[in-house]
Design a protein around this motif. Structure first.
Motif, PDB file in Angstrom:
ATOM      1  N   LEU A 159       3.980  -4.814  -0.097  1.00  0.00           N
ATOM      2  CA  LEU A 159       2.650  -4.052  -0.245  1.00  0.00           C
ATOM      3  C   LEU A 159       3.155  -3.342   0.676  1.00  0.00           C
ATOM      4  CD1 LEU A 159      -0.393  -6.499   0.728  1.00  0.00           C
ATOM      5  CD2 LEU A 159      -0.060  -5.448  -1.514  1.00  0.00           C
ATOM      6  N   TRP A 160       3.671  -2.689   1.803  1.00  0.00           N
ATOM      7  CA  TRP A 160       4.229  -2.057   2.554  1.00  0.00           C
ATOM      8  C   TRP A 160       5.066  -1.122   1.383  1.00  0.00           C
ATOM      9  CZ3 TRP A 160       9.673  -0.813   3.997  1.00  0.00           C
ATOM     10  CH2 TRP A 160      10.411  -1.906   3.724  1.00  0.00           C
ATOM     11  N   LEU A 161       5.722  -1.672   0.463  1.00  0.00           N
ATOM     12  CA  LEU A 161       6.951  -0.645   0.020  1.00  0.00           C
ATOM     13  C   LEU A 161       6.051   0.657  -1.151  1.00  0.00           C
ATOM     14  CD1 LEU A 161       9.212  -3.237  -1.819  1.00  0.00           C
ATOM     15  CD2 LEU A 161       9.692  -0.508  -0.282  1.00  0.00           C
ATOM     16  N   LEU A 162       4.990  -0.456  -2.054  1.00  0.00           N
ATOM     17  CA  LEU A 162       3.671   0.596  -2.512  1.00  0.00           C
ATOM     18  C   LEU A 162       3.307   1.772  -1.625  1.00  0.00           C
ATOM     19  CD1 LEU A 162       2.053  -2.235  -4.676  1.00  0.00           C
ATOM     20  CD2 LEU A 162       3.147  -0.447  -5.403  1.00  0.00           C
ATOM     21  N   ARG A 163       3.370   0.795  -0.428  1.00  0.00           N
ATOM     22  CA  ARG A 163       2.037   2.464   0.517  1.00  0.00           C
ATOM     23  C   ARG A 163       3.402   3.177   0.812  1.00  0.00           C
ATOM     24  NH1 ARG A 163       1.362  -0.616   4.930  1.00  0.00           N
ATOM     25  NH2 ARG A 163       3.014  -0.150   5.717  1.00  0.00           N
ATOM     26  N   THR A 191      15.564 -16.178   1.056  1.00  0.00           N
ATOM     27  CA  THR A 191      14.265 -14.914   1.583  1.00  0.00           C
ATOM     28  C   THR A 191      13.914 -14.371  -0.092  1.00  0.00           C
ATOM     29  OG1 THR A 191      13.436 -13.405   2.760  1.00  0.00           O
ATOM     30  CG2 THR A 191      15.261 -12.790   1.815  1.00  0.00           C
ATOM     31  N   CYS A 192      12.700 -13.894   0.203  1.00  0.00           N
ATOM     32  CA  CYS A 192      12.775 -13.264  -1.157  1.00  0.00           C
ATOM     33  C   CYS A 192      13.120 -12.181  -2.266  1.00  0.00           C
ATOM     34  CB  CYS A 192      10.952 -12.066  -1.144  1.00  0.00           C
ATOM     35  SG  CYS A 192       9.683 -13.511  -0.598  1.00  0.00           S
ATOM     36  N   GLY A 193      13.098 -11.606  -3.169  1.00  0.00           N
ATOM     37  CA  GLY A 193      14.125 -10.707  -2.749  1.00  0.00           C
ATOM     38  C   GLY A 193      14.783 -11.021  -4.725  1.00  0.00           C
ATOM     39  N   GLY A 194      15.839 -11.188  -5.287  1.00  0.00           N
ATOM     40  CA  GLY A 194      15.975 -11.128  -6.698  1.00  0.00           C
ATOM     41  C   GLY A 194      15.457  -9.471  -7.253  1.00  0.00           C
ATOM     42  N   GLY A 195      15.027  -8.632  -6.924  1.00  0.00           N
ATOM     43  CA  GLY A 195      14.894  -7.090  -7.279  1.00  0.00           C
ATOM     44  C   GLY A 195      13.261  -7.191  -7.221  1.00  0.00           C
ATOM     45  N   TRP A 196      12.761  -6.135  -6.910  1.00  0.00           N
ATOM     46  CA  TRP A 196      10.885  -5.576  -6.891  1.00  0.00           C
ATOM     47  C   TRP A 196      10.662  -3.994  -7.920  1.00  0.00           C
ATOM     48  CZ3 TRP A 196       8.647  -1.151  -5.320  1.00  0.00           C
ATOM     49  CH2 TRP A 196       7.294  -1.920  -4.677  1.00  0.00           C
ATOM     50  N   SER A 197       9.308  -4.997  -8.463  1.00  0.00           N
ATOM     51  CA  SER A 197       8.642  -4.527  -8.944  1.00  0.00           C
ATOM     52  C   SER A 197       7.538  -4.390  -8.346  1.00  0.00           C
ATOM     53  CB  SER A 197       8.284  -5.398 -10.374  1.00  0.00           C
ATOM     54  OG  SER A 197       7.888  -4.396 -10.982  1.00  0.00           O
ATOM     55  N   ARG A 198       6.984  -2.984  -8.567  1.00  0.00           N
ATOM     56  CA  ARG A 198       5.680  -2.186  -8.234  1.00  0.00           C
ATOM     57  C   ARG A 198       4.600  -3.089  -8.897  1.00  0.00           C
ATOM     58  NH1 ARG A 198       5.255   2.617  -5.875  1.00  0.00           N
ATOM     59  NH2 ARG A 198       3.582   3.187  -6.888  1.00  0.00           N
ATOM     60  N   THR A 199       4.579  -3.572  -9.844  1.00  0.00           N
ATOM     61  CA  THR A 199       3.436  -4.791 -10.618  1.00  0.00           C
ATOM     62  C   THR A 199       3.626  -6.006 -10.280  1.00  0.00           C
ATOM     63  OG1 THR A 199       5.384  -4.632 -12.744  1.00  0.00           O
ATOM     64  CG2 THR A 199       3.700  -2.926 -12.444  1.00  0.00           C
TER      65      THR A 199
END
Length: 216
Positions: free
Chosen positions: A28-32, A189-197
């Motif tokens: 969520l912070w990446l979206l912001r 941890t979480c990862g594997g790439g990130w998508s805005r959706t």
């Protein structure tokens, strides 16, 4: 992050038989702050398993059971306390409280770091305010050192032999959670790439094995 476990274990340790991993941290912070903040680093192909991964002479003896208290990974500036994680009523592994961003957890019904077998440590990559304890896990390289301080006064020292990222649909349960004949450690941890959706697509996993120790 969140994991659903099937369990099968011996008298002093628990081997995780199967798992499906879902991300609780959705960026969520990446979206912001997308214009200012990059997504967490991901491991390169050069850090994946090789045919000689972790094959070292003179393996140190496994340590007896003792709960871990702290994890340090100098290469990525991690120095964090550890809390015990247990299974929920639905068979999921509880995650550390997301508001405590410099806190990691270990699966306390399983193998303790330094014992023979596969010990599991997990932590958030971020929370609503920004990077968390394992934000830089994907930047770790083979040969890096992981230190785990234990309640018995000993420090178990591990050496990284692989760092890999997996899509949640293709998570290799047995490779990550299967029983080991020597003391090994997995950090997840979480990862594997990130998508805005959809947020994080999977997980980053560090593989390490015991190579030394300090203390009594």
């Amino acid at each position: 992050m969140r994991s659903r476990f099937g369990r099968a274990g011996g008298p002093s340790s628990t081997a995780i038989a199967s798992v499906s991993v879902l991300a609780l941290c959705c960026g969520l912070w990446l979206l912001r702050d997308a214009a200012e903040t990059p997504a967490p680093p991901q491991p390169s192909a050069a850090q994946a398993h090789s045919g000689r991964a972790g094959l070292v002479p003179g393996r140190p003896a496994a340590l007896p059971f003792s709960p871990p208290e702290r994890i340090r990974i100098p290469a990525i500036d991690v120095d964090a306390p550890l809390t015990g994680l247990s299974l929920t009523g639905t068979g999921s592994l509880d995650a550390p409280p997301p508001e405590r961003k410099n806190l990691a957890g270990w699966y306390e019904a399983g193998t303790a770091p330094g014992e023979r077998g596969t010990a599991i440590v997990a932590g958030h990559v971020d929370n609503a305010d920004g990077p968390a304890v394992f934000y830089s896990l994907g930047a770790l390289r083979k040969g890096s050192t992981v230190e785990v301080d234990r309640l018995d006064g000993r420090t178990a020292v591990f050496t990284v032999h692989a760092v890999e990222a997996y899509d949640a649909r293709d998570f290799p349960d047995e490779r990550v959670y299967g029983a080991a004949k020597r003391p090994e450690l997995r950090i997840i941890t979480c990862g594997g790439g990130w998508s805005r959706t959809t947020g994080y697509r999977g997980n980053v996993v560090v593989y390490a094995h015991l190579t030394g120790g300090r203390g009594r």
